[in-house]
Structures are given as structure tokens and as C-alpha cells.
Design a protein around this motif. Structure first.
Motif, PDB file in Angstrom:
ATOM      1  N   GLY A 105       6.760 -33.274  28.853  1.00 29.54           N
ATOM      2  CA  GLY A 105       6.369 -31.938  28.530  1.00 29.54           C
ATOM      3  C   GLY A 105       4.979 -31.619  29.586  1.00 29.54           C
ATOM      4  N   SER A 106       4.007 -30.641  29.364  1.00 35.25           N
ATOM      5  CA  SER A 106       2.925 -30.122  29.950  1.00 35.25           C
ATOM      6  C   SER A 106       1.926 -31.346  30.082  1.00 35.25           C
ATOM      7  N   THR A 107       0.854 -31.201  30.861  1.00 39.69           N
ATOM      8  CA  THR A 107      -0.376 -31.871  30.627  1.00 39.69           C
ATOM      9  C   THR A 107      -0.857 -32.027  29.257  1.00 39.69           C
ATOM     10  N   TYR A 108      -0.758 -30.945  28.637  1.00 39.78           N
ATOM     11  CA  TYR A 108      -1.269 -30.588  27.291  1.00 39.78           C
ATOM     12  C   TYR A 108      -0.541 -31.722  26.272  1.00 39.78           C
ATOM     13  N   GLU A 109       0.872 -31.652  26.419  1.00 36.04           N
ATOM     14  CA  GLU A 109       1.624 -32.469  25.454  1.00 36.04           C
ATOM     15  C   GLU A 109       1.548 -33.766  25.775  1.00 36.04           C
ATOM     16  N   LEU A 110       1.110 -34.290  27.109  1.00 38.31           N
ATOM     17  CA  LEU A 110       0.931 -35.798  27.406  1.00 38.31           C
ATOM     18  C   LEU A 110      -0.273 -36.111  26.668  1.00 38.31           C
ATOM     19  N   VAL A 111      -1.301 -35.233  26.821  1.00 39.22           N
ATOM     20  CA  VAL A 111      -2.702 -35.741  26.311  1.00 39.22           C
ATOM     21  C   VAL A 111      -2.475 -35.639  24.736  1.00 39.22           C
ATOM     22  N   ASP A 112      -1.799 -34.627  23.992  1.00 41.12           N
ATOM     23  CA  ASP A 112      -1.675 -34.765  22.665  1.00 41.12           C
ATOM     24  C   ASP A 112      -0.703 -35.921  22.182  1.00 41.12           C
ATOM     25  N   GLY A 113       0.472 -36.303  22.993  1.00 36.89           N
ATOM     26  CA  GLY A 113       0.912 -37.409  22.668  1.00 36.89           C
ATOM     27  C   GLY A 113       0.384 -38.606  22.818  1.00 36.89           C
ATOM     28  N   LEU A 114      -0.577 -38.639  23.874  1.00 37.69           N
ATOM     29  CA  LEU A 114      -1.645 -40.017  23.827  1.00 37.69           C
ATOM     30  C   LEU A 114      -2.258 -40.133  22.851  1.00 37.69           C
ATOM     31  N   ILE A 115      -2.903 -39.090  22.273  1.00 38.97           N
ATOM     32  CA  ILE A 115      -4.081 -39.103  21.331  1.00 38.97           C
ATOM     33  C   ILE A 115      -3.232 -39.585  19.950  1.00 38.97           C
ATOM     34  N   THR A 116      -2.130 -38.868  19.836  1.00 39.01           N
ATOM     35  CA  THR A 116      -1.301 -39.095  18.593  1.00 39.01           C
ATOM     36  C   THR A 116      -0.813 -40.550  18.362  1.00 39.01           C
ATOM     37  N   GLY A 117      -0.512 -41.251  19.554  1.00 39.35           N
ATOM     38  CA  GLY A 117      -0.041 -42.574  19.662  1.00 39.35           C
ATOM     39  C   GLY A 117      -1.059 -43.540  19.228  1.00 39.35           C
ATOM     40  N   ALA A 118      -2.475 -43.334  19.900  1.00 39.06           N
ATOM     41  CA  ALA A 118      -3.460 -44.135  19.563  1.00 39.06           C
ATOM     42  C   ALA A 118      -3.926 -44.231  18.326  1.00 39.06           C
ATOM     43  N   ILE A 119      -3.966 -42.994  17.626  1.00 41.27           N
ATOM     44  CA  ILE A 119      -4.243 -42.535  16.278  1.00 41.27           C
ATOM     45  C   ILE A 119      -3.415 -43.361  15.532  1.00 41.27           C
ATOM     46  N   THR A 120      -2.120 -43.195  15.550  1.00 43.06           N
ATOM     47  CA  THR A 120      -1.131 -43.695  14.955  1.00 43.06           C
ATOM     48  C   THR A 120      -1.286 -45.209  14.973  1.00 43.06           C
ATOM     49  N   ALA A 121      -1.738 -46.017  15.940  1.00 43.38           N
ATOM     50  CA  ALA A 121      -1.985 -47.373  15.995  1.00 43.38           C
ATOM     51  C   ALA A 121      -3.389 -47.716  15.531  1.00 43.38           C
ATOM     52  N   ASP A 122      -4.260 -47.003  15.456  1.00 45.81           N
ATOM     53  CA  ASP A 122      -5.644 -47.085  15.201  1.00 45.81           C
ATOM     54  C   ASP A 122      -6.256 -45.785  14.594  1.00 45.81           C
ATOM     55  N   CYS A 123      -6.564 -45.618  13.597  1.00 47.43           N
ATOM     56  CA  CYS A 123      -7.054 -44.235  12.886  1.00 47.43           C
ATOM     57  C   CYS A 123      -8.345 -43.981  13.128  1.00 47.43           C
ATOM     58  N   THR A 124      -9.157 -45.027  13.650  1.00 50.84           N
ATOM     59  CA  THR A 124     -10.541 -44.844  13.932  1.00 50.84           C
ATOM     60  C   THR A 124     -10.809 -43.986  15.055  1.00 50.84           C
ATOM     61  N   TRP A 125      -9.723 -44.062  16.261  1.00 50.82           N
ATOM     62  CA  TRP A 125      -9.736 -43.213  17.201  1.00 50.82           C
ATOM     63  C   TRP A 125     -10.088 -41.717  16.828  1.00 50.82           C
ATOM     64  N   GLU A 126      -9.523 -41.315  15.545  1.00 51.97           N
ATOM     65  CA  GLU A 126      -9.768 -40.053  15.012  1.00 51.97           C
ATOM     66  C   GLU A 126     -11.073 -39.557  14.716  1.00 51.97           C
ATOM     67  N   ASP A 127     -12.123 -40.676  14.416  1.00 55.73           N
ATOM     68  CA  ASP A 127     -13.213 -40.287  13.900  1.00 55.73           C
ATOM     69  C   ASP A 127     -14.453 -40.619  14.868  1.00 55.73           C
ATOM     70  N   SER A 128     -13.872 -40.976  16.045  1.00 59.45           N
ATOM     71  CA  SER A 128     -14.806 -41.642  17.099  1.00 59.45           C
ATOM     72  C   SER A 128     -15.518 -40.290  17.741  1.00 59.45           C
ATOM     73  N   ASP A 129     -16.978 -40.507  17.944  1.00 60.24           N
ATOM     74  CA  ASP A 129     -17.728 -39.731  18.518  1.00 60.24           C
ATOM     75  C   ASP A 129     -17.927 -39.612  20.077  1.00 60.24           C
ATOM     76  N   THR A 130     -17.200 -40.974  20.526  1.00 61.47           N
ATOM     77  CA  THR A 130     -17.247 -41.296  21.835  1.00 61.47           C
ATOM     78  C   THR A 130     -15.933 -41.500  22.453  1.00 61.47           C
ATOM     79  N   ALA A 131     -15.113 -40.874  21.933  1.00 61.22           N
ATOM     80  CA  ALA A 131     -13.585 -41.178  22.583  1.00 61.22           C
ATOM     81  C   ALA A 131     -13.310 -40.347  23.730  1.00 61.22           C
ATOM     82  N   ALA A 132     -12.603 -40.599  24.587  1.00 56.59           N
ATOM     83  CA  ALA A 132     -12.374 -39.224  25.826  1.00 56.59           C
ATOM     84  C   ALA A 132     -11.067 -39.836  26.649  1.00 56.59           C
ATOM     85  N   VAL A 133     -10.615 -38.822  27.042  1.00 52.97           N
ATOM     86  CA  VAL A 133      -9.299 -39.143  27.908  1.00 52.97           C
ATOM     87  C   VAL A 133      -9.645 -38.575  29.218  1.00 52.97           C
TER      88      VAL A 133
END
Length: 259
Positions: free
Chosen positions: A163-191
Motif C-alpha cells: 500500500g501507500s507509505t502510510y500503510e507501510l508505516v502502519d503495518g510496521l508499527i502494528t507488527g512491532a506492537i504485536t511482537a512486543d507491546c512495549t512499543w506502544e507505550d514508548s516515548d522515544t520510539a521513532a520510524v
């Protein structure tokens, strides 16, 4: 006609350390990560992770299911140099820079600060590229974050997202959160992505009518972009110019070592 560069030499001697700090530690990525100064050779960066398991506290036989894990990742300082020879500036005569070279016999270079600021910015950009594309196996002086992470089995590839770059970013973040939910709460995470991908990402936000951001503030660098519904920052870097990859990282775990 000879060109005396004693003024430039003196300027560099006087401003040497600030120039080095600006070149190495004040690039786009460097300002977001941890700088380990005074590092000689190599060092191990320790990481501490906890697996907390809450158990019944009303029993005399407490559970020891919780655990603490220590891991280490090496950081090595490489000797990197920049050399340039200055010669007779006759090629500058009758050019647009003549206002700076008003006296060809002057003992001091009249544009020391401008000259070194230009070089410092160039070094910043070169280091920025090394941080994301550096590969000592291909002849670069250092390994960048992706190669270092891959060599230490810390690089996880997310595939199957289209999909678009937005969908790619969303998929990347969703995949990371699925593997490790701490990504969702991090204040220092960045793409991190190239400026070309960043433009496509912003265009996708517009197409989705997500007008919650201020384009002028983003252009001026006074406002960050966060992926909708998350605390994850979207960062464009010249270090990924020409690259299609998107990298999600927790910047508190990215380190740059300097001597």
C-alpha cells in the motif's frame, strides 16, 4: 599569487572542539540518540529487560516466575578523518564570491566561519548517511545502525505489508506492537525514513483528511509528526536518501560512540 591560509588554520585551532562536536553530535539522528563520549576502542552497552509475573501474595510459597535478563551490544569507535587541500583561489576571481576575497594578499581568510560551517554541515550529512547506510563489509569506515543490529540479531524484518507509505508505516508499527507491546507505550520510539518517503507519508495523511498537523511548523522543524493513534514519531533523514526501507527503533537504545 599565493594564498595564505593562516587565518583559517588559527580559526580551526581555536574552534576545533566545538566544530567536532557540531559535526559529530548535532546531526539529525545524533540529536535523538545517546552519545557515549570519551570512548577508547570499544565498549559493551548493557541492556536490562524484566519479565514481571504477579503472583498470589497470600501464600508462603512465592512464585519465582519473574526474571531479569542482561544483554550487551558492542560499540566501537573508528578512526575517521576528513582531508582537503586548499590552493590558489584564482579560480574565484571575477566570480560571485569575490565579495569575500576582497584582498588577495590578505594574511587571513575573510570567510573562516562560513567556510568551516559549510564543511561541518557536509561532515554532518556524511555521518548521517553512515549511521543508516554504513557497511564496513562494503568498504565504509563504520557499520550503521541497520548493519550493527543485523549482526547482533536485533533486526526484525516486517514483510507482507503493501500500500501507500502510510500503510507501510502502519503495518510496521502494528507488527512491532504485536511482537512486543512495549512499543506502544514508548516515548522515544521513532520510524526513520528518507525525505522522499516522508513526503509520500504526508501526502497520504492529506488524502485521509488527517489535518491535525501544521504543515508550516513541520517545514520549519518546530513540530514533530506522530503516527495517528500512537506516540511514535515519524522522522525524515538524509541518511536514508535513495533507500525505500523504513526503520522503527527506540532511540534510547541507539548509541553513538566518540573518542
Amino acid at each position: 599569487m599565493s594564498y595564505v591560509t593562516t587565518g583559517l588554520t588559527s580559526y580551526v585551532k581555536e574552534e576545533g572542539m566545538p566544530l567536532i562536536i557540531k559535526a559529530v553530535c548535532q546531526g539529525k539522528t545524533a540529536q535523538m540518540v545517546n552519545i557515549i563520549s570519551g570512548l577508547k576502542g570499544s565498549a559493551k552497552v548493557p541492556f536490562l529487560t524484566n519479565d514481571v509475573v504477579l503472583a498470589d501474595g497470600a501464600t508462603c510459597d512465592p512464585s519465582d516466575a519473574s526474571s531479569t535478563t542482561f544483554t550487551q551490544v558492542p560499540v566501537t569507535v573508528a578512526q575517521v578523518a576528513y582531508y582537503e587541500a586548499l590552493c590558489n583561489p584564482s579560480a574565484l576571481e571575477n566570480k560571485s564570491l569575490i565579495y569575500s576575497v576582497t584582498n588577495p594578499f590578505a594574511e587571513n581568510v575573510p570567510f573562516e566561519a562560513d567556510f568551516m560551517n559549510s564543511k561541518t554541515l557536509g561532515i554532518q550529512n556524511a555521518i548521517e548517511k553512515l549511521l543508516w547506510q554504513g557497511d564496513s563489509g562494503s568498504g565504509d569506515v563504520i557499520d550503521g545502525f541497520p548493519v550493527t543490529a543485523d549482526d547482533n540479531s536485533l533486526l526484525i524484518e516486517v514483510t507482507g505489508v503493501t500500500g501507500s507509505t502510510y500503510e507501510l508505516v502502519d503495518g510496521l508499527i502494528t507488527g512491532a506492537i504485536t511482537a512486543d507491546c512495549t512499543w506502544e507505550d514508548s516515548d522515544t520510539a521513532a520510524v526513520f525514513m528518507s525525505y522522499a518517503n516522508f513526503r509520500l507519508y504526508i501526502q497520504a495523511l492529506v488524502n485521509k483528511n488527517l489535518f491535525w498537523y501544521n504543515p508550516e511548523a513541520i517545514k520549519a522543524g518546530t513540530e514533530a509528526v506522530y503516527h495517528p493513534g500512537t506516540k511514535i514519531k515519524i522522522v525524515a533523514t538524509s541518511g536514508l536518501a535513495g533507500k525505500s526501507e523504513l526503520y522503527l527503533a527506540d532511540t534510547k537504545h541507539l548509541h553513538i560512540g566518540t573518542n
